[in-house]
Design a protein around this motif. Structure first.
Motif, PDB file in Angstrom:
ATOM      1  N   UNK A  17      23.278 -15.626 -22.362  1.00  7.76           N
ATOM      2  CA  UNK A  17      22.566 -14.382 -22.650  1.00  7.76           C
ATOM      3  C   UNK A  17      21.590 -14.139 -21.511  1.00  7.76           C
ATOM      4  N   UNK A  18      21.703 -12.971 -20.887  1.00  8.12           N
ATOM      5  CA  UNK A  18      20.828 -12.623 -19.769  1.00  8.12           C
ATOM      6  C   UNK A  18      19.896 -11.497 -20.199  1.00  8.12           C
ATOM      7  N   UNK A  23      10.709 -14.032 -19.718  1.00  7.91           N
ATOM      8  CA  UNK A  23      10.394 -14.476 -21.083  1.00  7.91           C
ATOM      9  C   UNK A  23      11.327 -13.893 -22.144  1.00  7.91           C
ATOM     10  N   UNK A  24      12.588 -13.693 -21.783  1.00  6.58           N
ATOM     11  CA  UNK A  24      13.639 -13.269 -22.721  1.00  6.58           C
ATOM     12  C   UNK A  24      13.330 -11.914 -23.352  1.00  6.58           C
ATOM     13  N   UNK A  48      16.197 -11.371 -15.075  1.00  8.27           N
ATOM     14  CA  UNK A  48      14.954 -12.116 -14.829  1.00  8.27           C
ATOM     15  C   UNK A  48      14.830 -13.394 -15.656  1.00  8.27           C
ATOM     16  N   UNK A  49      15.608 -13.504 -16.754  1.00 12.25           N
ATOM     17  CA  UNK A  49      15.579 -14.722 -17.567  1.00 12.25           C
ATOM     18  C   UNK A  49      16.936 -14.880 -18.250  1.00 12.25           C
ATOM     19  N   UNK A  50      17.217 -16.101 -18.761  1.00  6.31           N
ATOM     20  CA  UNK A  50      18.512 -16.330 -19.399  1.00  6.31           C
ATOM     21  C   UNK A  50      18.439 -17.488 -20.379  1.00  6.31           C
ATOM     22  N   UNK A  51      19.446 -17.508 -21.266  1.00  7.22           N
ATOM     23  CA  UNK A  51      19.666 -18.616 -22.197  1.00  7.22           C
ATOM     24  C   UNK A  51      21.126 -19.048 -22.046  1.00  7.22           C
ATOM     25  N   UNK A  82      15.815 -20.401 -19.427  1.00  4.43           N
ATOM     26  CA  UNK A  82      15.014 -20.230 -18.212  1.00  4.43           C
ATOM     27  C   UNK A  82      14.223 -18.943 -18.361  1.00  4.43           C
ATOM     28  N   UNK A  83      12.920 -19.062 -18.468  1.00  5.92           N
ATOM     29  CA  UNK A  83      12.022 -17.928 -18.703  1.00  5.92           C
ATOM     30  C   UNK A  83      11.855 -17.013 -17.493  1.00  5.92           C
TER      31      UNK A  83
END
Length: 125
Positions: A17-18, A23-24, A48-51, A82-83
């Motif tokens: 998930x992007x 900060x998601x 800018x962040x991902x899971x 990754x925040x």
């Protein structure tokens, strides 16, 4: 007469998930299965962040400092949130990535970096 039923298989892992903001936050998009994203700027106006999630502890996320799987890279095994992707690779932003449910070796990653070609069975975005 025996009726055959169609079986639908769905690729579930890995799940990436992007997010368009740190900060998601912001816009988001979820991808499933083995894939490579050549240029993160082309998705959601930038990522800018991902899971990254998989049930396989050897699942591999490879982050590159340049587009098209070039430049320096960082390898992450297993699940990771990754925040902030800014300055994530030796002070450089993440520009492309590979998400895999299997273990990618350093030799395989260097070959992808050299050729820009993903292994068979990977989607290219």
């Amino acid at each position: 007469m025996v009726e055959s039923k169609k079986v639908i298989t769905q690729v579930v892992f890995p799940r990436l998930t992007v997010f368009s903001d740190e900060n998601f936050r912001g816009l988001r998009r979820t991808f499933r299965g083995n894939l490579g994203i050549r240029n993160l700027e082309n998705l959601l106006g930038g990522i800018e962040s991902l899971r990254f999630f998989s049930r396989n502890p050897n699942a591999t996320l490879v982050l590159f400092s340049r587009t098209r799987f070039r430049g320096e890279f960082r390898v992450i095994r297993g699940n990771r949130d990754i925040r902030d992707l800014d300055d994530f690779i030796a002070g450089r932003d993440v520009e492309s990535l590979i998400s895999s449910n299997q273990r990618l070796t350093f030799a395989q990653i260097r070959e992808i970096r050299r050729t820009g070609i993903l292994p068979r069975g990977y989607r290219l975005i």
